[in-house]
Design an enzyme around this catalytic site. Structure first.
Site, short mmCIF file in Angstrom:
data_model
loop_
_atom_site.label_atom_id
_atom_site.label_comp_id
_atom_site.label_asym_id
_atom_site.label_seq_id
_atom_site.Cartn_x
_atom_site.Cartn_y
_atom_site.Cartn_z
N TRP A 127 79.22 169.98 -44.31
CA TRP A 127 78.46 169.23 -45.33
C TRP A 127 77.07 168.99 -44.74
O TRP A 127 76.96 168.49 -43.60
CB TRP A 127 79.19 167.91 -45.59
CG TRP A 127 78.57 167.03 -46.61
CD1 TRP A 127 78.14 167.36 -47.84
CD2 TRP A 127 78.34 165.61 -46.47
NE1 TRP A 127 77.66 166.26 -48.50
CE2 TRP A 127 77.76 165.17 -47.67
CE3 TRP A 127 78.57 164.68 -45.44
CZ2 TRP A 127 77.41 163.84 -47.88
CZ3 TRP A 127 78.22 163.36 -45.66
CH2 TRP A 127 77.65 162.95 -46.87
N ASP A 208 86.47 163.01 -41.40
CA ASP A 208 85.80 162.75 -42.67
C ASP A 208 86.79 163.09 -43.79
O ASP A 208 87.17 164.25 -43.98
CB ASP A 208 84.55 163.63 -42.76
CG ASP A 208 83.75 163.36 -44.03
OD1 ASP A 208 84.20 162.55 -44.86
OD2 ASP A 208 82.67 163.97 -44.18
N ALA A 210 86.95 162.93 -47.46
CA ALA A 210 86.19 162.70 -48.70
C ALA A 210 86.91 163.27 -49.92
O ALA A 210 86.47 163.01 -51.05
CB ALA A 210 84.80 163.32 -48.57
N LYS A 243 85.22 160.97 -54.99
CA LYS A 243 85.75 162.13 -55.71
C LYS A 243 87.11 161.82 -56.33
O LYS A 243 87.33 162.06 -57.51
CB LYS A 243 85.88 163.33 -54.79
CG LYS A 243 84.78 163.49 -53.77
CD LYS A 243 83.51 164.06 -54.35
CE LYS A 243 82.35 163.75 -53.43
NZ LYS A 243 81.32 164.72 -53.32
C1 LIG Z 1 82.42 166.33 -46.60
C2 LIG Z 1 81.86 165.13 -47.27
N1 LIG Z 1 81.85 163.97 -46.61
C3 LIG Z 1 81.37 162.85 -47.15
C4 LIG Z 1 80.84 162.84 -48.42
C5 LIG Z 1 80.31 161.54 -48.92
O1 LIG Z 1 80.57 161.21 -50.19
P1 LIG Z 1 80.09 159.84 -50.83
O2 LIG Z 1 79.11 159.19 -49.92
O3 LIG Z 1 79.48 160.20 -52.13
O4 LIG Z 1 81.33 159.02 -50.96
C6 LIG Z 1 80.80 164.04 -49.14
C7 LIG Z 1 80.20 164.11 -50.47
O5 LIG Z 1 79.83 165.09 -51.01
C8 LIG Z 1 81.34 165.21 -48.55
O6 LIG Z 1 81.35 166.37 -49.19
#
Ligand SMILES: Cc1ncc(COP(=O)(O)O)c(C=O)c1O
Length: 394
Positions: A127, A208, A210, A243
């Site tokens: 990411w 992570d 997510a 998500k």
């Molecule tokens: C791999 C990954 N980590 C963390 C996030 C963080 O998401 P958010 O801050 O919108 O909860 C995302 C969002 O696209 C992601 O794809």
């Protein structure tokens, strides 16, 4: 003052979103932005979320501060969902973060206090925000090999070779499931090996999480994080509710730290609180409270799980349909990996010039590294999309 600054590079995703919005073609296809979309192209508010919101609206008495650690009921429910009781809660401490990004930011800040200038190893690719986030807190990002662009699968031997060489001073950032951007994930036996390797080397895992529930199911997707957390003495997990609850703009997330013992857990908790206090003081609560209400209520929880299952199954169906359409047309298995990947994304492995041509000529938008959001595939136009992709690579 400002003349001393250089223009910063913005995340390419926002540039692409603006380009898509400005494109007048009515038949354009958006496979770029990383949000779930239903078959009408909408990122819906889940029914369970609407009901929880209504309940909060009808019963909440105050909007006074929650306290620095945030919504404890939300955190406890998320720890249960993600870790499923595999670790003694005496060793676990949590704070709410503003989304998964906020949770990661708190955890990285604390890690950089524990290892000033320390190395953090990030999958290649990852990411796009992981790297600048690590730099911002003073950690030194490095890549570990992850994706083999030839097979479009995880290059596990190369990944293991690198992780095996790390030390107790190093941090390894792992995607708990549904790898972004590649869609290529570790099999269970591979998670077992990664966990064993981390236990042996003492390298510190930051997971992570997510997309829990977007891959194969809530329990199935938690296999890796649970394996890692239960194999090593200390670890951290950043959970995002953006998500799987469709709460993107509400910024709901949990930073989870698991210490060797209760004493260490208390120390890391005070550090997480100190970071929050000095940055945003308190985390937004609306999304956190929605998730708490859903997870603590049997009926709402069942409804949410059914909605999540429907989203996951739709993405899987689209994967299979696109892979089949390409196979039928090309008589080759070159794109079968789309059906084997899991989560919301697949990295197609197309050169930037091909990605650009798809955008300009056909109005098919994807990130320039050729990541597609499978939730954006229009189900009634899968054949057309297969034609575009095949024409572009020929
Ligand atoms: C791999 C990954 N980590 C963390 C996030 C963080 O998401 P958010 O801050 O919108 O909860 C995302 C969002 O696209 C992601 O794809």
């Amino acid at each position: 003052m400002f003349e001393t600054l250089k223009k910063a590079t913005l995340d390419k995703i926002f540039v692409l979103m603006a380009e898509y919005a400005a494109d007048p073609r009515t038949d354009k296809i958006d496979l770029g932005v990383g949000v779930y979309k239903d078959d009408t192209g909408l990122t819906p508010i889940m029914n369970s979320v609407r009901k929880a919101e209504q309940r909060i609206h009808d019963t909440a008495m105050t909007k006074t501060y929650m306290g620095v650690v945030g919504n404890k009921g939300f955190s406890a429910a998320v720890v249960d969902l993600a870790l499923g009781g595999i670790v003694d809660l005496k060793r676990v401490r949590t704070v709410n973060g503003a989304g998964g990004t906020g949770a990661l930011s708190i955890l990285m800040n604390v890690l950089s206090r524990a290892r000033p200038g320390g190395r953090i190893f990030i999958s290649d690719p990852s990411w796009p925000n992981h790297w600048p986030m690590a730099e911002l807190v003073g950690l030194k990002p490095h890549y570990y090999p992850y994706f083999d662009p030839r097979t479009r699968r995880v290059d596990f031997p190369a990944m293991m070779k690198m992780i095996d060489s790390l030390t107790t001073d190093d941090i390894v950032l792992l995607h708990g499931c549904c790898h972004n951007p590649t869609g290529a994930n570790l099999a269970r036996e591979q998670w077992d090996q990664v966990a064993e390797c981390l236990r042996r080397t003492g390298a510190f895992p930051l997971v992570d999480l997510a997309y829990l529930g977007f891959g194969d199911g809530l329990e199935e997707d938690a296999y890796g994080v649970r394996k890692v957390v239960s194999s090593v003495p200390e670890s951290m997990v950043a959970f995002s509710a953006s998500k799987n609850f469709g709460l993107y703009r509400e910024r709901a997330g949990v930073a989870i730290a698991i210490g060797k013992n209760e004493t260490d857990a208390e120390i890391v908790s005070s550090q997480m609180q100190n970071v929050i206090r000095a940055t945003i003081s308190q985390t937004p609560d609306h999304g956190a409270e929605i998730v708490r209400v859903i997870l603590e209520d049997r009926e709402l929880r069942a409804e949410w799980q059914a909605e999540l299952t429907a989203m996951r199954e739709r993405m899987k169906r689209l994967r299979v349909k696109l892979a089949e359409a390409i196979r039928q047309r090309s008589n080759s298995k070159d794109f079968d990996f789309i059906a084997e990947h899991s989560g919301m994304f697949s990295l197609l492995g197309l050169p930037p010039a091909v990605v650009e041509r798809l955008k300009v000529k056909d109005g098919v938008y994807m990130i320039n590294d050729s990541r597609i959001n499978v939730a954006g595939i229009p189900e009634d136009r899968v054949g057309e999309l297969a034609d575009y992709l095949l024409a572009a690579v020929r």
